[in-house]
Design an enzyme around this catalytic site. Sequence first.
Site, PDB file in Angstrom:
ATOM      1  CG  HIS A 119      -1.936   0.949   1.373  1.00 29.47           C
ATOM      2  ND1 HIS A 119      -1.706   2.263   1.675  1.00 29.47           N
ATOM      3  CD2 HIS A 119      -3.278   0.826   1.224  1.00 29.47           C
ATOM      4  CE1 HIS A 119      -2.855   2.914   1.714  1.00 29.47           C
ATOM      5  NE2 HIS A 119      -3.835   2.065   1.443  1.00 29.47           N
ATOM      6  CG  ASP A 195       0.235  -2.420   6.140  1.00 29.19           C
ATOM      7  OD1 ASP A 195      -0.758  -2.477   6.888  1.00 29.19           O
ATOM      8  OD2 ASP A 195       0.202  -1.899   5.010  1.00 29.19           O
ATOM      9  CD  GLN A 198      -7.349  -4.309   4.341  1.00 30.05           C
ATOM     10  OE1 GLN A 198      -8.314  -4.951   4.777  1.00 30.05           O
ATOM     11  NE2 GLN A 198      -7.475  -3.076   3.879  1.00 30.05           N
ATOM     12  CE  LYS A 221      -7.492   0.222   6.211  1.00 30.39           C
ATOM     13  NZ  LYS A 221      -8.281   0.781   5.125  1.00 30.39           N
ATOM     14  CB  CYS A 362      -3.730   3.087  -1.584  1.00 28.94           C
ATOM     15  SG  CYS A 362      -4.923   4.353  -1.230  1.00 28.94           S
TER      16      CYS A 362
END
Length: 403
Positions: A119, A195, A198, A221, A362
Amino acid sequence: MLNVEKIRADFDVLNPESPAKAPVYLDSACMSLKPRQVVEAMNDYYANYPACAGRSSHKLGDKVTKKVKKARELVTEFINAKSDDEIIFTRNTTEGINLLANSLGLQKGDIVLISDKEHNSNLVPWLRLRDKIGIVVRICPTNEDGTFNLDNFSQLVSGAKLVSVVHTSNLDGVTNPAKEIIKIAHQAGALVALDAAQSIPHKKVDVRDLDVDFLAFSGHKMLGPTGTGVFYGKLELLEKLSPFLVGGDTVESTSYDSYKMLPAPEKFEAGLQDYAGIIGLGEAVKYLSQFDFKYIAEHEFKLNAYITNELQKIPKIKIIGPEDPKLRSGIVNFYIDGTDMHKFAVMLDEMAGIEIRSGRHCVHSWFENKKIYNSARVSLYLYNMMEDAETFITNLKKILEIL
Ligand SMILES: Cc1ncc(COP(=O)(O)O)c(C=O)c1O
């Protein structure tokens, strides 16, 4: 198993006065919906104790301090951190990665290894440091189907100071083998940042089991308030980082020509914070913790498998990532060569209130590299029903006929 009907009852947006007006919400990878419990916790703060934490010794201030402390404890437990001091509240994943990039003390020539599917939040901070101070950004190519290539990684990690990779990709839903990545990176002497924007909403992430050094994720999220996030770091590493945002609440004392910084996490949380957001994030953690992530994954897989199977029957549609939906979490990202997928997304919304995301998500660098214009992405979560998936497919077919 998940009781989806019961879960949906907690989300006001899914229960408007007229059921016909309920959106078919398939964009949770961008922004999850918020259960009533989260909204109420935030409203309670604003209505009943909208004061500062940690500063004012009055009843309202004490209540905020206690609630923020509780939220930090809930996050600590949720990711199995060793100490509450390892949890830094941020605005989002992006801020967490920027915090790391600007606090780690990287120098000219230091190598940061990322993947070719990051991303922008985990690409631009490193490219910027390359341009500003001359770090080297190495890109690890993934396999053709988007899965992680550990051989490439093992070769490229040599000499790296930091590995910063996505845990679960927002592009194709693939979850990278974090434990192996971290083990290999540590053997090569590199630190590892994940990261987890998600992954955290969809699977159990245990920072101690992974042995990850740093981890960033967003509250919004994972059913939490918008503009909330967490940056985790092993305490001994946080102690060495030099914060890039300083001011009130980051210092123990100051004189006109000196200052004494507080330890982590305070030294990273400059100024008054989004207390309502932090308290709401704690509530989201509590809400999510009532479910076994195994059932969330099973549920998402069932819906993903149905959508994948239907899309695979339409020859011109190409799915990004592995064919097997089991490897794609709750994400089905697809495109048609030479077609602007944005118009599919707009038509789905206009025709049937189906809300998906279109564009480059992104991850512009990946699209540029593959020469794909854009894509349409369905992303599923625990409140989606099989009917949502069916409505999506029915209307997609109608659009294909029209176009
Ligand atoms: C994999 C991944 N990383 C980072 C981000 C950035 O998250 P935020 O915008 O909340 O900082 C996103 C958001 O979509 C994401 O999907």
